[in-house]
Design a protein around this motif. Structure first.
Motif, PDB file in Angstrom:
ATOM      1  N   MET A  87     -12.451 -10.850   6.251  1.00 11.71           N
ATOM      2  CA  MET A  87     -12.734 -12.224   6.698  1.00 11.71           C
ATOM      3  C   MET A  87     -11.879 -13.295   6.025  1.00 11.71           C
ATOM      4  N   VAL A  88     -11.283 -12.973   4.860  1.00 14.95           N
ATOM      5  CA  VAL A  88     -10.454 -13.971   4.174  1.00 14.95           C
ATOM      6  C   VAL A  88      -8.982 -13.553   4.187  1.00 14.95           C
ATOM      7  N   ALA A  89      -8.619 -12.718   5.131  1.00 20.22           N
ATOM      8  CA  ALA A  89      -7.228 -12.280   5.360  1.00 20.22           C
ATOM      9  C   ALA A  89      -6.705 -11.316   4.300  1.00 20.22           C
ATOM     10  N   ASN A  90      -7.582 -10.719   3.483  1.00 24.26           N
ATOM     11  CA  ASN A  90      -7.157  -9.666   2.565  1.00 24.26           C
ATOM     12  C   ASN A  90      -6.914  -8.379   3.347  1.00 24.26           C
ATOM     13  N   LYS A  91      -5.904  -7.613   2.916  1.00 27.72           N
ATOM     14  CA  LYS A  91      -5.645  -6.322   3.546  1.00 27.72           C
ATOM     15  C   LYS A  91      -6.538  -5.259   2.912  1.00 27.72           C
ATOM     16  N   PHE A  92      -7.268  -4.530   3.725  1.00 30.82           N
ATOM     17  CA  PHE A  92      -8.085  -3.424   3.227  1.00 30.82           C
ATOM     18  C   PHE A  92      -7.309  -2.154   3.531  1.00 30.82           C
ATOM     19  N   THR A  93      -6.810  -1.505   2.462  1.00 30.48           N
ATOM     20  CA  THR A  93      -5.903  -0.370   2.617  1.00 30.48           C
ATOM     21  C   THR A  93      -6.550   0.921   2.115  1.00 30.48           C
ATOM     22  N   SER A  94      -5.790   2.008   2.255  1.00 30.26           N
ATOM     23  CA  SER A  94      -6.244   3.284   1.691  1.00 30.26           C
ATOM     24  C   SER A  94      -6.452   3.153   0.192  1.00 30.26           C
ATOM     25  N   GLN A  95      -5.613   2.347  -0.431  1.00 31.09           N
ATOM     26  CA  GLN A  95      -5.740   2.100  -1.867  1.00 31.09           C
ATOM     27  C   GLN A  95      -7.078   1.439  -2.199  1.00 31.09           C
ATOM     28  N   PRO A 128     -10.605 -15.336  -2.126  1.00 29.57           N
ATOM     29  CA  PRO A 128     -10.079 -14.033  -1.683  1.00 29.57           C
ATOM     30  C   PRO A 128     -10.252 -12.943  -2.734  1.00 29.57           C
ATOM     31  N   MET A 129     -10.025 -13.271  -4.016  1.00 30.29           N
ATOM     32  CA  MET A 129     -10.213 -12.290  -5.078  1.00 30.29           C
ATOM     33  C   MET A 129     -11.679 -11.918  -5.220  1.00 30.29           C
ATOM     34  N   PHE A 130     -12.562 -12.906  -5.118  1.00 36.41           N
ATOM     35  CA  PHE A 130     -13.998 -12.659  -5.195  1.00 36.41           C
ATOM     36  C   PHE A 130     -14.429 -11.657  -4.129  1.00 36.41           C
ATOM     37  N   VAL A 131     -13.994 -11.889  -2.904  1.00 30.46           N
ATOM     38  CA  VAL A 131     -14.358 -11.009  -1.789  1.00 30.46           C
ATOM     39  C   VAL A 131     -13.812  -9.601  -2.010  1.00 30.46           C
ATOM     40  N   SER A 132     -12.558  -9.515  -2.452  1.00 28.49           N
ATOM     41  CA  SER A 132     -11.933  -8.210  -2.671  1.00 28.49           C
ATOM     42  C   SER A 132     -12.661  -7.423  -3.752  1.00 28.49           C
ATOM     43  N   GLY A 146      -5.800  -0.658 -12.398  1.00 30.81           N
ATOM     44  CA  GLY A 146      -5.820  -0.156 -11.021  1.00 30.81           C
ATOM     45  C   GLY A 146      -6.391  -1.199 -10.076  1.00 30.81           C
ATOM     46  N   LEU A 147      -7.457  -1.872 -10.523  1.00 32.50           N
ATOM     47  CA  LEU A 147      -8.034  -2.958  -9.730  1.00 32.50           C
ATOM     48  C   LEU A 147      -7.038  -4.105  -9.603  1.00 32.50           C
ATOM     49  N   ALA A 148      -6.359  -4.431 -10.710  1.00 32.66           N
ATOM     50  CA  ALA A 148      -5.352  -5.500 -10.677  1.00 32.66           C
ATOM     51  C   ALA A 148      -4.251  -5.166  -9.679  1.00 32.66           C
ATOM     52  N   THR A 149      -3.844  -3.900  -9.665  1.00 28.37           N
ATOM     53  CA  THR A 149      -2.805  -3.458  -8.736  1.00 28.37           C
ATOM     54  C   THR A 149      -3.271  -3.618  -7.294  1.00 28.37           C
ATOM     55  N   ASN A 150      -4.517  -3.231  -7.060  1.00 31.27           N
ATOM     56  CA  ASN A 150      -5.063  -3.366  -5.709  1.00 31.27           C
ATOM     57  C   ASN A 150      -5.126  -4.828  -5.284  1.00 31.27           C
ATOM     58  N   LEU A 151      -5.572  -5.695  -6.187  1.00 35.08           N
ATOM     59  CA  LEU A 151      -5.634  -7.128  -5.877  1.00 35.08           C
ATOM     60  C   LEU A 151      -4.245  -7.690  -5.604  1.00 35.08           C
ATOM     61  N   ALA A 152      -3.270  -7.257  -6.394  1.00 28.23           N
ATOM     62  CA  ALA A 152      -1.911  -7.780  -6.251  1.00 28.23           C
ATOM     63  C   ALA A 152      -1.240  -7.327  -4.956  1.00 28.23           C
ATOM     64  N   THR A 153      -1.684  -6.205  -4.419  1.00 24.88           N
ATOM     65  CA  THR A 153      -1.038  -5.686  -3.209  1.00 24.88           C
ATOM     66  C   THR A 153      -1.831  -5.935  -1.926  1.00 24.88           C
ATOM     67  N   THR A 154      -3.089  -6.324  -2.057  1.00 24.39           N
ATOM     68  CA  THR A 154      -3.902  -6.497  -0.846  1.00 24.39           C
ATOM     69  C   THR A 154      -4.462  -7.900  -0.651  1.00 24.39           C
ATOM     70  N   THR A 155      -4.593  -8.680  -1.735  1.00 20.73           N
ATOM     71  CA  THR A 155      -5.150 -10.031  -1.607  1.00 20.73           C
ATOM     72  C   THR A 155      -4.133 -10.948  -0.946  1.00 20.73           C
ATOM     73  N   ALA A 156      -4.585 -11.715   0.027  1.00 16.87           N
ATOM     74  CA  ALA A 156      -3.693 -12.521   0.864  1.00 16.87           C
ATOM     75  C   ALA A 156      -2.754 -13.406   0.059  1.00 16.87           C
ATOM     76  N   GLN A 157      -3.265 -14.030  -0.997  1.00 16.49           N
ATOM     77  CA  GLN A 157      -2.459 -15.008  -1.722  1.00 16.49           C
ATOM     78  C   GLN A 157      -1.384 -14.396  -2.607  1.00 16.49           C
ATOM     79  N   PHE A 158      -1.387 -13.075  -2.771  1.00 13.24           N
ATOM     80  CA  PHE A 158      -0.352 -12.421  -3.564  1.00 13.24           C
ATOM     81  C   PHE A 158       0.770 -11.870  -2.680  1.00 13.24           C
TER      82      PHE A 158
END
Length: 343
Positions: A44-52, A174-178, A282-294
């Motif tokens: 809903m906040v444009a974050n990518k939900f990936t296999s990661q 976006p980070m909160f939602v992720s 690992g969480l930081a990596t996921n946020l950096a690669t999937t959160t819209a603002q990154f």
């Protein structure tokens, strides 16, 4: 099932080796880990939900499966220790990341990645490291639990505040939602299942397999980022590696110092050191690669990935160092015999 449990124990005992092996594979043959970055949908906040994202969820689910109501009772009985731990977790590493980014004059995107690592909760593997080095496991689980539960608020808030000095504009939602999607919901589900079925033997057998799955999950997260960002590792300069090494090492040191200053015993000091220094990169990596603002800061993911690999390696090394110190402090058989004869 017994074989799976043995395999799980092997993977837990050799976490660093497994992570490094997958990292090398992903660097040499990136195509083997491309599946980790496959996008499933956009939230809903444009974050990518990936296999990661799914893998991170599985890792956090495995942590939830270890939590019991007794763990939360322990938290209520040890408010001082947990409070000190939470303050150290969300005080030392975020401020240390900010200070190092200024001291090393890091680019904005790299600064953002280092700050993101610093503002994440403690890593799940820190519980294993605390156990291996004779630390206070209940304290370790308590710290990881509290920092994880606080992460949907603390991580976005601290990242947004500390990154305000860069030219990159960030908002916490976006980070909160992720974090809610990949951390809080899986942990809660794991806890509920453990609460309902924890006394059943079949369920307990499955629990013993989960640590190995978590290790494989961590390795896959690292491999996925390296497959997409590995080509930038050595073109980004040695400064990234220096920043990660200093951030992690000083985190261990300052965590131990805080334990010493607050009068904690040896096992608690070791636990606090490991919990503060080992972040959930690992969480930081996921946020950096999937959160819209990154999306426009790929170097953020690079330093997160380097942190993910190094924290796993250094945590194992530190636990081994603590164990070696214990062995050296034990009286030898000869000394024991001589003492008895004199008596």
């Amino acid at each position: 099932m017994k074989q799976l449990q043995k395999t799980s124990k092997f993977l837990s005992d050799y976490t660093s080796a497994v992570v490094i092996a997958v990292a090398v594979l992903a660097f040499a043959f990136p195509v083997t880990m491309h599946w980790v970055n496959f996008q499933l949908f956009t939230d809903m906040v444009a974050n990518k939900f990936t296999s990661q994202s799914v893998i991170i969820g599985i890792i956090m689910f495995s942590m939830g499966l270890t939590l019991t109501t007794e763990d939360f009772k322990i938290l209520s009985k040890r408010p001082f220790d947990i409070c000190i731990g939470a303050i150290a977790q969300y005080g030392i590493m975020p401020l240390l990341a900010f200070a190092l980014s200024k001291a090393l004059n890091l680019p904005d995107a790299v600064t953002l990645g280092l700050i993101l690592v610093g503002c994440c909760p403690g890593g799940v593997s820190s519980n294993v490291m605390s156990y291996l080095c004779g630390g206070d496991v209940a304290f370790s689980v308590g710290m990881t639990t509290v920092s994880t539960l606080l992460s949907p608020v603390m991580t976005p808030l601290l990242v947004s505040f500390l990154a305000s000095g860069t030219k990159i504009s960030l908002h916490g939602l976006p980070m909160f939602v992720s974090i809610v999607e990949t951390v809080i919901l899986p942990v809660t589900l794991g806890f509920l299942l453990n609460y309902l079925f924890g006394k059943k033997k079949g369920f307990q057998d499955v629990q013993k397999v989960m640590p190995g799955i978590a290790v494989l999950g961590l390795a896959c997260v690292v491999g996925g980022v390296i497959s997409s960002q590995g080509s930038f590792f050595f073109t980004s300069g040695v400064t990234i590696f220096v920043a990660v090494f200093l951030h992690n090492g000083l985190g261990y040191f300052l965590g131990y110092v805080v334990g010493k200053l607050t009068g904690m015993n040896v096992s608690k000091k070791r636990t606090l050191s490991i919990e503060v220094g080992m972040q959930n990169a690992g969480l930081a990596t996921n946020l950096a690669t999937t959160t819209a603002q990154f999306a426009n800061t790929p170097q953020s993911a690079v330093i997160c990935a380097v942190s993910c690999v190094w924290h796993s390696i250094s945590g194992t090394l530190l636990a081994g160092l603590f164990k070696l110190m214990d062995k050296k402090s034990e009286p030898s058989d000869a000394t024991f015999t001589l003492t008895n004869e004199n008596a």
